[in-house]
Design a protein around this motif. Structure first.
Motif, PDB file in Angstrom:
ATOM      1  N   TRP A  80       1.238  -1.585   0.127  1.00  0.00           N
ATOM      2  CA  TRP A  80       0.207  -0.051  -0.039  1.00  0.00           C
ATOM      3  C   TRP A  80       0.997   1.134   0.422  1.00  0.00           C
ATOM      4  CZ3 TRP A  80      -2.641  -3.706   3.493  1.00  0.00           C
ATOM      5  CH2 TRP A  80      -4.163  -4.184   3.122  1.00  0.00           C
ATOM      6  N   GLY A  81       2.173   0.740  -0.083  1.00  0.00           N
ATOM      7  CA  GLY A  81       2.817   2.811   0.783  1.00  0.00           C
ATOM      8  C   GLY A  81       3.760   2.334   1.746  1.00  0.00           C
ATOM      9  N   TRP A  82       4.730   2.991   2.211  1.00  0.00           N
ATOM     10  CA  TRP A  82       5.445   2.737   3.338  1.00  0.00           C
ATOM     11  C   TRP A  82       4.401   4.184   4.629  1.00  0.00           C
ATOM     12  CZ3 TRP A  82       5.830   7.724   5.521  1.00  0.00           C
ATOM     13  CH2 TRP A  82       6.765   9.038   4.250  1.00  0.00           C
ATOM     14  N   LEU A  83       3.599   5.016   3.522  1.00  0.00           N
ATOM     15  CA  LEU A  83       2.178   6.028   5.114  1.00  0.00           C
ATOM     16  C   LEU A  83       1.455   5.704   5.292  1.00  0.00           C
ATOM     17  CD1 LEU A  83       2.715   8.573   5.820  1.00  0.00           C
ATOM     18  CD2 LEU A  83       1.478   9.573   4.090  1.00  0.00           C
ATOM     19  N   PRO A  84       0.648   4.199   4.641  1.00  0.00           N
ATOM     20  CA  PRO A  84      -0.742   4.027   5.452  1.00  0.00           C
ATOM     21  C   PRO A  84       0.291   2.800   6.558  1.00  0.00           C
ATOM     22  CG  PRO A  84      -0.703   3.991   3.453  1.00  0.00           C
ATOM     23  CD  PRO A  84       0.484   4.216   2.910  1.00  0.00           C
ATOM     24  N   GLY A  85       0.602   1.351   6.323  1.00  0.00           N
ATOM     25  CA  GLY A  85       1.238   0.670   7.404  1.00  0.00           C
ATOM     26  C   GLY A  85       2.087   1.909   8.197  1.00  0.00           C
ATOM     27  N   LEU A  86       2.682   2.900   8.638  1.00  0.00           N
ATOM     28  CA  LEU A  86       3.365   3.706   9.298  1.00  0.00           C
ATOM     29  C   LEU A  86       2.348   4.371  10.395  1.00  0.00           C
ATOM     30  CD1 LEU A  86       6.271   4.493  11.030  1.00  0.00           C
ATOM     31  CD2 LEU A  86       5.993   6.631   9.165  1.00  0.00           C
ATOM     32  N   LEU A  87       1.547   4.937  10.063  1.00  0.00           N
ATOM     33  CA  LEU A  87       0.552   5.976  10.638  1.00  0.00           C
ATOM     34  C   LEU A  87      -0.540   4.725  11.417  1.00  0.00           C
ATOM     35  CD1 LEU A  87      -1.081   8.312   7.762  1.00  0.00           C
ATOM     36  CD2 LEU A  87       0.798   9.054   9.985  1.00  0.00           C
ATOM     37  N   TRP A  88      -0.924   3.780  10.095  1.00  0.00           N
ATOM     38  CA  TRP A  88      -1.715   2.505  11.640  1.00  0.00           C
ATOM     39  C   TRP A  88      -0.753   1.609  12.823  1.00  0.00           C
ATOM     40  CZ3 TRP A  88      -6.435   0.627  11.894  1.00  0.00           C
ATOM     41  CH2 TRP A  88      -6.962   0.234  12.286  1.00  0.00           C
ATOM     42  N   VAL A  89       0.360   1.862  12.319  1.00  0.00           N
ATOM     43  CA  VAL A  89       1.016   1.721  13.752  1.00  0.00           C
ATOM     44  C   VAL A  89       1.263   2.312  14.358  1.00  0.00           C
ATOM     45  CG1 VAL A  89       3.736   1.596  14.887  1.00  0.00           C
ATOM     46  CG2 VAL A  89       2.788   0.034  12.147  1.00  0.00           C
ATOM     47  N   TRP A  90       1.854   3.535  14.780  1.00  0.00           N
ATOM     48  CA  TRP A  90       1.424   4.703  15.441  1.00  0.00           C
ATOM     49  C   TRP A  90      -0.228   4.849  15.682  1.00  0.00           C
ATOM     50  CZ3 TRP A  90       4.610   8.951  13.085  1.00  0.00           C
ATOM     51  CH2 TRP A  90       6.277   8.249  12.458  1.00  0.00           C
ATOM     52  N   PHE A  91      -1.296   4.861  15.213  1.00  0.00           N
ATOM     53  CA  PHE A  91      -2.262   5.161  15.576  1.00  0.00           C
ATOM     54  C   PHE A  91      -2.603   4.345  16.101  1.00  0.00           C
ATOM     55  CE2 PHE A  91      -7.032   4.561  15.450  1.00  0.00           C
ATOM     56  CZ  PHE A  91      -7.291   5.523  15.286  1.00  0.00           C
ATOM     57  N   GLY A  92      -2.335   3.025  15.740  1.00  0.00           N
ATOM     58  CA  GLY A  92      -2.930   1.957  16.647  1.00  0.00           C
ATOM     59  C   GLY A  92      -1.965   1.399  18.266  1.00  0.00           C
ATOM     60  N   ASN A  93      -0.614   1.858  17.809  1.00  0.00           N
ATOM     61  CA  ASN A  93      -0.033   1.527  19.414  1.00  0.00           C
ATOM     62  C   ASN A  93      -0.485   2.849  20.306  1.00  0.00           C
ATOM     63  OD1 ASN A  93       3.057   2.037  18.088  1.00  0.00           O
ATOM     64  ND2 ASN A  93       1.560  -0.377  18.577  1.00  0.00           N
ATOM     65  N   VAL A  94      -1.098   4.089  20.102  1.00  0.00           N
ATOM     66  CA  VAL A  94      -0.965   5.254  20.591  1.00  0.00           C
ATOM     67  C   VAL A  94      -2.273   4.949  21.200  1.00  0.00           C
ATOM     68  CG1 VAL A  94      -2.016   7.863  21.659  1.00  0.00           C
ATOM     69  CG2 VAL A  94       0.061   6.478  20.225  1.00  0.00           C
ATOM     70  N   PHE A  95      -3.713   4.435  20.454  1.00  0.00           N
ATOM     71  CA  PHE A  95      -4.664   4.317  21.146  1.00  0.00           C
ATOM     72  C   PHE A  95      -5.228   3.429  21.395  1.00  0.00           C
ATOM     73  CE2 PHE A  95      -4.881   8.649  18.472  1.00  0.00           C
ATOM     74  CZ  PHE A  95      -5.055   9.490  19.427  1.00  0.00           C
TER      75      PHE A  95
END
Length: 594
Positions: A80-95
């Motif tokens: 999907w590209g590096w940005l969608p996965g990175l945002l999902w990782v950070w969003f999922g971690n935090v919230f």
């Protein structure tokens, strides 16, 4: 984007939130008390209930929850590209992820180290507990299948990692004997273990063990049956503690390497930030990023398996309630940082890995070509895909064998070490492969141990025969069926099924935690919504993803489809029970507790 910027942002996010949001959860929601005796002390039995040094327990917990998940999922999601996965990782971690892990651990500590599924039954109904136990058992069946497939693939493609992994297990048993029987000084034992661990990597580099994937399946099956039934001090605690040093060293080395590479001007992301909404990721089908992302990135962002580890083994070893933040909350953040390094390494060096494997992938065909190139399938099938996409390969058979979902990370990581510190690429690749296999082995036998607990609890609920509650029988049933699925299954079907069941488990565990927080802990302010809202969002997302999976992909493996259907049915039953429990006034729970 530059790798130094991403690594710095990740570190800033995790350190800041650990000391703010995490501490607030500890003080305002859990209300951790260092003077309250933990189950490890009150219920000590020398087998499962054993107080552990906080760093030892952190090592066990992290090594168990990480496995191959935070590496494999983000690597595949790069389609999907590096940005969608990175945002999902950070969003999922935090919230979601860190909150889920910490509350699952601490709620279990308050209930004598009972499992999250037992707690669900306590807060909802007896039917809930039975449904949850069955759901957990089926989910763990897929964990065994998925991780056995990953490890066997690593051992075949990187035989040196197999040698090092086997030696590492023997070293862990030796360390357990030294620490618990000889009672050697903790620091001296640690130094001995680390020296032997480094030696095992060297021996693996010099003397690789070559065997077929089927042979490794047999070895892994026998190993995890034994490992999951042994007392925790013999193998689980010392192995996971040493695993933590591999992780800490690998994370520190990787984090610094990609900072250095970025500062040198060599860390520019060459992979696309975004490709298409529906990349060919899950089962080779066009997969919309939402809702299918949790079918790909399981661990790293969030994972229901973590609640089983936290409430299944870690809660029984917690020495002090204040250690829970490091173990549960910190463990999830550490896993997220690992996934960040995976994404960064492939974003920088992915093209170089393909080029060195004689594969002419381009920026324009990345979305269509990437997923089949990193997924294990027949060389002929991949060759046909490549020809249809107009991708060149000088030697498809060797080229495809040189990539793989773990291989692309291991080689990208190795290139980062080489450009930053001059480390030999082959040695760096071996270390990265050992890194993945060591944690996957940990998750594998931890899953078998947790599956044994779930099986025994179900048999006890239905008043089954005593022989079925025997730990060896309980372990054998789960492991045999899990290895069988890995043996006959297709990874492109097994992994998303495992991920989906795993993420659904996370939403159910979060809903259980929301009841515990709202009805038992009753924190001031809006803290209960910080648990409930992410849980509901995740439930909707994963339910939609699993329904999509059954419609478009599930038919490729009838047994996986059946397990997924059973999981969905149990999932809806659990949500109905949760809704009825949520409507009850908190006073009823307080009265029952009294």
């Amino acid at each position: 984007m530059n790798s130094a910027v991403v690594i710095f942002l990740a570190g800033l996010i995790y350190v800041t939130l650990y000391h703010t949001y995490g501490k607030a959860l500890q003080n305002k929601v859990v209300k951790a008390d260092p003077n309250r005796p933990t189950p490890a002390h009150r219920l000590y039995d020398g087998v499962d209930y054993v107080p552990a040094h906080p760093l030892v327990l952190y090592g066990h917990h992290f090594a168990s929850i990480a496995g191959a998940g935070p590496i494999v999922g983000p690597a595949v999601a790069m389609a999907w590209g590096w940005l969608p996965g990175l945002l999902w990782v950070w969003f999922g971690n935090v919230f979601i992820g860190a909150v889920h892990d910490y509350l699952a651990l601490m709620s279990s500590v308050r209930y004598d180290g009972k499992s999250i599924q037992w707690i669900a039954g306590k807060l909802m109904s007896k039917r809930t507990s039975m449904a949850f136990e069955l759901y957990v058992w089926f989910a763990l069946l897929l964990v065994v299948a998925a991780f056995a497939n990953v490890i066997a693939g690593i051992f075949v493609n990187t035989p040196g990692a197999a040698t090092a992994s086997i030696l590492f297990l023997l070293i862990a048993v030796l360390l357990g004997w030294l620490l618990y029987k000889v009672q050697i000084d903790f620091k001296i034992g640690t130094i001995i273990g680390i020296i032997l661990l480094a030696l095992s990597i060297y021996v693996g580099f010099k003397f690789p063990i070559v065997a077929s994937k089927q042979a490794w399946y047999v070895f892994l099956g026998a190993y995890i049956i034994v490992a999951s039934s042994l007392p925790v001090w013999i193998l689980l605690q010392p192995r996971d503690y040493l695993n933590a040093y591999i992780l800490w060293f690998g994370l520190a080395l990787g984090g610094i390497a990609f900072l250095v590479v970025g500062l040198k001007g060599l860390g520019t992301f060459t992979a696309p930030a975004y490709t298409t909404w529906s990349a060919h990721v899950v089962g080779g089908k066009p997969s919309p990023f939402w809702p299918t992302i949790p079918l790909v990135i399981a661990c790293g962002a969030l994972s229901g398996f973590h609640s089983l580890v936290g409430s299944g083994t870690s809660s029984k070893q917690l020495d002090n309630e204040l250690h829970g933040l490091l173990v549960g909350y910190g463990g999830m953040f550490t896993e997220g940082f690992l996934s960040t390094i995976v994404i960064s390494s492939i974003a920088v060096y992915g093209f170089k890995v393909f080029h060195d494997a004689n594969i002419g992938i381009t920026l324009e065909n990345w979305a269509k070509a990437y997923a089949p190139l990193v997924s294990p399938t027949s060389p002929d099938k991949v060759k046909a895909i490549m020809e249809a996409l107009g991708i060149s390969a000088l030697d498809p058979t060797k080229s495809i064998g040189a990539i793989g979902k773990v291989g692309i990370f291991a080689k990208s990581y190795a290139y980062g070490l080489h450009d930053a510190f001059g480390v030999d690429v082959k040695l760096g690749t071996l270390f990265a492969s050992l890194w993945v296999s060591a944690f996957a082995l940990t998750s594998l036998d931890t899953a078998a141990r947790l599956g044994r607990f779930a099986w025994q609890e179900v048999i006890e609920m239905v008043k089954g025969p005593e022989i079925l509650k025997n730990k060896w029988v309980a372990s054998f049933v789960l492991v045999f069926l899990g290895i069988y699925l890995a043996w006959i299954g297709k990874w492109l079907v097994i992994w998303p099924a495992f991920s989906g069941m795993n993420q659904m488990l996370a939403s159910i565990a979060m809903m259980t935690a929301s009841l515990w927080v709202a009805k038992i802990q009753r924190p001031a302010g809006a803290w209960k919504w910080a648990v409930l809202i992410p849980a509901l969002f995740l439930w909707v997302t994963v339910t939609a993803a699993l329904i999509w999976f059954l419609i478009y992909v599930g038919k490729a493996n009838i047994w996986v489809s059946i397990i997924t259907i059973v999981g969905l049915a149990l999932n809806f039953l659990l949500v109905i029970d949760w809704y009825h429990a949520w409507k009850k006034p908190a006073e009823e729970y307080q009265a029952a507790a009294a």
